[in-house]
Design an enzyme around this catalytic site. Structure first.
Site, PDB file in Angstrom:
ATOM      1  N   SER A   1       0.839  -1.211   0.000  1.00  9.18           N
ATOM      2  CA  SER A   1       0.000   0.000   0.000  1.00  9.18           C
ATOM      3  C   SER A   1       0.871   1.256   0.000  1.00  9.18           C
ATOM      4  O   SER A   1       1.577   1.465  -0.961  1.00  9.18           O
ATOM      5  CB  SER A   1      -1.098  -0.014   1.056  1.00  9.18           C
TER       6      SER A   1
ATOM      7  N   CYS B   1      -0.789  -3.840   4.014  1.00  7.18           N
ATOM      8  CA  CYS B   1      -1.577  -5.069   4.083  1.00  7.18           C
ATOM      9  C   CYS B   1      -0.642  -6.268   4.228  1.00  7.18           C
ATOM     10  O   CYS B   1       0.575  -6.140   4.214  1.00  7.18           O
ATOM     11  CB  CYS B   1      -2.460  -5.210   2.852  1.00  7.18           C
TER      12      CYS B   1
ATOM     13  N   HIS C   1       2.818  14.840   5.188  1.00  9.35           N
ATOM     14  CA  HIS C   1       2.654  16.257   4.854  1.00  9.35           C
ATOM     15  C   HIS C   1       3.084  17.032   6.095  1.00  9.35           C
ATOM     16  O   HIS C   1       2.623  16.732   7.192  1.00  9.35           O
ATOM     17  CB  HIS C   1       1.204  16.573   4.493  1.00  9.35           C
TER      18      HIS C   1
END
Lengths: 132, 132
Positions: free
Chosen positions: B76, B96, B81
């Site tokens: 994934s 995952c 940020h």
């Protein structure tokens, strides 16, 4: 391009840094979860609907099945991971400033028309930005 | 590379598609939130600590301040940020399969040693994957 990094404030004046919408969908009745080109078009349109600015987009097709994609925005990011054999996709839309990640999420849901979905909205940083 | 797309199951046998750890940190006492090279090293090490596989990494430095970064994984993604003027960073670690996003999150927290942090863990798709 400058970051859209101004701080958001909620209705009580509390600070947060962007709204993060988590969208889990299952059993789409339209669209496809296994096509990189289709997903790239969905991403580009979702960026427009959200009023955001696209800096970089990267999508990856897994074998035998599944797509992962990320769009980096001036306002943060959009991501997706799909499990087509489960009819499942996990989208994240994280946007700060004046953009509208909820509208972008509604657009994505309208494309796929899932039989089932779960949408959660978080104001990032709310707990740590208002303690002092 | 193949996607690590096998379905996870919780202690009650319920299906989910990956664990998503949200980490908001404030006032780091170490490291920097405004240096792309530093962040890339943190990402690469977090991928290793989580036992994941890196497919693509993209980081962007905003002017005058702020970094956005995404690592696409077989399992994934990791994203960040930062709002350096607020001493704030929003990380997401979504993995995952057999990988360990909580260990990766703990590694990131150990690098920055924030005075304040908020960590939330979600099992993605849990609500929509177990309804039939």
């Amino acid at each position: 391009m400058e970051q859209q990094d101004y701080i958001n404030r909620d209705e009580n004046g509390k600070k947060y840094c962007g709204t993060h919408v988590i969208i889990d969908i299952r059993h789409p009745q339209a669209g496809t979860l296994d096509d990189v080109d289709f997903m790239e078009n969905v991403f580009r349109e979702a960026v427009k609907v959200g009023g955001a600015n696209l800096l970089h987009i990267a999508l990856h097709k897994f074998e035998p099945t599944g797509v992962t994609g990320v769009a980096i925005l001036s306002e943060s990011h959009i991501s997706v991971h799909t499990w087509p054999d489960q009819g499942f996709a996990a989208f994240d839309i994280f946007m700060c400033g004046e953009s509208d990640p909820v509208a972008a999420a509604e657009y994505i849901k309208s494309v796929y028309q899932p039989l089932d979905s779960d949408i959660q909205v978080f104001k990032r940083g709310m707990s740590v930005l208002n303690r002092e």
